[in-house]
Motif scaffolding. Structure first.
Motif, PDB file in Angstrom:
ATOM      1  N   UNK A  58       0.777  -1.126   0.055  1.00  0.00           N
ATOM      2  CA  UNK A  58       0.012   0.070   0.012  1.00  0.00           C
ATOM      3  C   UNK A  58       0.955   1.204   0.050  1.00  0.00           C
ATOM      4  N   UNK A  59       2.072   1.405   0.599  1.00  0.00           N
ATOM      5  CA  UNK A  59       2.886   2.439   0.726  1.00  0.00           C
ATOM      6  C   UNK A  59       3.468   2.676  -0.500  1.00  0.00           C
ATOM      7  N   UNK A  60       3.805   1.661  -1.263  1.00  0.00           N
ATOM      8  CA  UNK A  60       4.241   1.690  -2.638  1.00  0.00           C
ATOM      9  C   UNK A  60       3.528   2.533  -3.481  1.00  0.00           C
ATOM     10  N   UNK A  61       2.109   2.088  -3.575  1.00  0.00           N
ATOM     11  CA  UNK A  61       1.426   2.699  -4.183  1.00  0.00           C
ATOM     12  C   UNK A  61       0.998   4.459  -3.700  1.00  0.00           C
ATOM     13  N   UNK A  62       0.943   4.499  -2.368  1.00  0.00           N
ATOM     14  CA  UNK A  62       0.801   5.794  -1.631  1.00  0.00           C
ATOM     15  C   UNK A  62       1.798   6.888  -2.270  1.00  0.00           C
TER      16      UNK A  62
ATOM     17  N   UNK B  11      11.579   9.227 -17.742  1.00  0.00           N
ATOM     18  CA  UNK B  11      13.043   9.305 -17.969  1.00  0.00           C
ATOM     19  C   UNK B  11      13.726   9.975 -16.655  1.00  0.00           C
ATOM     20  N   UNK B  12      13.126  10.690 -15.674  1.00  0.00           N
ATOM     21  CA  UNK B  12      13.637  11.241 -14.463  1.00  0.00           C
ATOM     22  C   UNK B  12      13.019  10.294 -13.388  1.00  0.00           C
TER      23      UNK B  12
ATOM     24  N   UNK C 166       6.591  10.038  -5.672  1.00  0.00           N
ATOM     25  CA  UNK C 166       7.963   9.951  -5.058  1.00  0.00           C
ATOM     26  C   UNK C 166       8.446   8.553  -5.567  1.00  0.00           C
ATOM     27  N   UNK C 167       9.204   8.616  -6.511  1.00  0.00           N
ATOM     28  CA  UNK C 167       9.771   7.390  -6.972  1.00  0.00           C
ATOM     29  C   UNK C 167      10.713   6.387  -6.376  1.00  0.00           C
TER      30      UNK C 167
ATOM     31  N   UNK D 246      13.250   5.220  -9.161  1.00  0.00           N
ATOM     32  CA  UNK D 246      12.325   3.816  -8.902  1.00  0.00           C
ATOM     33  C   UNK D 246      13.318   2.918  -8.799  1.00  0.00           C
ATOM     34  N   UNK D 247      14.152   2.684  -9.801  1.00  0.00           N
ATOM     35  CA  UNK D 247      15.032   1.444  -9.631  1.00  0.00           C
ATOM     36  C   UNK D 247      16.045   1.516  -8.671  1.00  0.00           C
ATOM     37  N   UNK D 248      16.651   2.560  -8.331  1.00  0.00           N
ATOM     38  CA  UNK D 248      17.603   2.613  -7.281  1.00  0.00           C
ATOM     39  C   UNK D 248      16.972   2.317  -5.846  1.00  0.00           C
TER      40      UNK D 248
END
Length: 484
Positions: free
Chosen positions: A155-159, A201-202, A165-166, A207-209
């Motif tokens: 839920x926090x990931x989607x919040x 792009x930004x 806030x990636x 997100x990956x990091x």
């Protein structure tokens, strides 16, 4: 002109008042729905497994080396921390943490719904989630195990993603994965939201990091090779259903049916959303969240009841989105129906017998009576809670017969036996039996396909150095024969 600067303050006051009213309601509901969880010392073998792991870790064991399981490290570490702070004789601290985890999940869903569909939708989402969150067999819904602690992270990931806030969204995805691997499925709707916002792009590097850093840190904090093996690469045989297809299908349908009953108030608006574009245009990310959760439940083809808990947050939000555009009477009917179903499941949790727990308690009492606290013992079965209840140390890092035979969840197919064990497990097991031979061996197979008579290594161990001394509820106790 002077009134304009007051708008932000008024908004802040309104928000504060909203949460001041909603959070006590959600907290009360979270406590009430989980009252049954405090009624028993434990609910299922996963809790027993985690409790034994936590004791071993507190005694200096090393995760993915002398303490092993096919799960990521966050929950074993949480159990260890709770035991170190509160003692290892009770799971009550974990039960309290489970209530807080459910409350946090509900609050995050409420915040998501409020931001998108308004204040009533926020209340609806939080309440519906808590009502449906106990809608499974009590041993699945009331236990303080992986899914309960995974869901706040999903839920926090989607919040975070909803707010752009990636990096934080990625860290939450990683935390969900590090609680249980299938928690990583929430990455799909997160990526969709990233794509929808056009900030790939930004946002994608952040997100990956965010995803990579916690996983890498967990691997380095344990053993990278062991972490990779036990959480990802070492479970191929475990996922096979060969010879047990009907058993697996029956379990899948049974647990789906139980959750459908619990979701009787949610499913009608969700179905309507599928048919009515206006009622459910409910955003694509929600359907992706549900679809990825369904895939996560099916992954591995085990379909245990607690797996289905992963479906409850997206179901609650989908129902909320659909109810948002329906008349108020539809909203009231959904909540009342869900409340009635919830009451049935809470009653089930309070009244249902637990014969396997009673068996484990009797077995643990016999084991404790026949051994000293410092003795190592071997319980050959799939109920590791016996070690915890007896207060005895396992003679091996493999806490269930499943890791050494591939037996799991009642599967009785041909892929059960020594050659289907976790790779390299039997040589390690033999070394451990030699290094610290158990004072007592408990054969708790009770006619299952992992019985010692079907396993040459264990059969030789018992016939060469042990003699039967007692039977408890069909379990056979063997004491070590003194040398000389």
């Amino acid at each position: 002109m002077l009134a304009a600067p007051l708008a932000p303050a008024r908004t802040t006051v309104t928000r504060t008042a909203y949460w001041a009213r909603l959070l006590p309601l959600l907290a009360t509901l979270a406590c009430v729905t989980r009252i049954p969880s405090f009624r028993r010392p434990l609910w299922n073998p996963d809790e027993g497994f985690l409790a034994v792991q936590a004791r071993l870790l507190a005694q200096g064991g090393e995760l993915y080396d002398t303490v092993v399981d096919r799960k990521p490290p966050l929950l074993p570490w949480l159990y260890q921390a709770a035991f170190m702070l509160c003692g290892s004789g009770s799971l009550t601290p974990l039960r309290v943490l489970a209530v807080l985890a459910q409350l946090l999940t509900a609050a995050l869903l409420a915040s998501l719904a409020r931001r998108r569909w308004g204040e009533r939708a926020g209340r609806t989402a939080g309440v519906l989630y808590l009502l449906v969150s106990v809608g499974l067999n009590p041993e699945d819904a009331q236990a303080a195990t992986f899914e309960v602690f995974m869901l706040p992270w999903t839920a926090a990931a989607l919040w975070f993603a909803d707010r752009g806030r990636w990096g934080a969204a990625g860290a939450a995805v990683a935390a969900a994965f590090l609680t249980k691997q299938t928690g990583g499925a929430v990455l799909l709707p997160v990526v969709w939201l990233l794509h929808q916002r056009g900030g790939t792009r930004a946002g994608l590097p952040r997100l990956a990091a965010g995803c990579a850093a916690p996983v890498l840190a967990a691997a380095l904090a344990t053993d990278p090779a062991g972490f990779l093996f036990w959480t990802v690469t070492g479970s191929a045989a475990y996922a096979s259903v060969t010879g047990s297809e009907l058993h697996v299908l029956a379990r899948a349908l049974t647990n789906a049916g139980i959750l459908a009953v619990a979701s009787a108030g949610l499913l009608p608006p969700v179905v309507r959303a599928l048919r009515d574009v206006r009622a459910g245009a409910a955003e694509v990310w929600l359907w992706l969240w549900l679809a990825s959760s369904v895939a996560a439940v099916a992954l591995g083809c085990h379909f245990f009841g607690h797996y289905y808990l992963q479906l409850t947050p997206p179901l609650a939000l989908l129902a909320t989105a659909a109810l948002h555009v329906l008349p108020r009477d539809g909203h009231t009917a959904a909540v009342l129906t869900s409340a009635c179903c919830c009451a049935v499941f809470v009653g089930w949790g309070l009244l249902a017998p637990r014969p396997e727990l009673a068996h484990a308690e009797r077995l643990a009492a016999a084991l404790a009576h026949r051994t000293a606290p410092a003795d190592r013992v071997l319980v050959w079965g799939i109920h590791p809670e016996t070690y915890w209840l007896a207060g005895r140390t396992p003679a091996t890092r493999y806490l269930t017969a499943g890791l050494l035979t591939n037996y799991s969840g009642g599967r009785d197919g041909p892929q059960v036996g020594e050659k289907y064990a976790v790779a390299g497990a039997w040589p390690v097991f033999r070394r451990e039996m030699t290094a610290h031979a158990p004072a007592l061996v408990v054969d708790d197979s009770r006619g299952k396909p992992y019985a010692p008579a079907r396993l040459p290594t264990l059969h030789r161990l018992l016939t060469a150095g042990y003699t039967e001394v007692a039977r408890v509820d069909g379990a056979v106790l063997y004491a070590r024969v003194p040398e000389g």
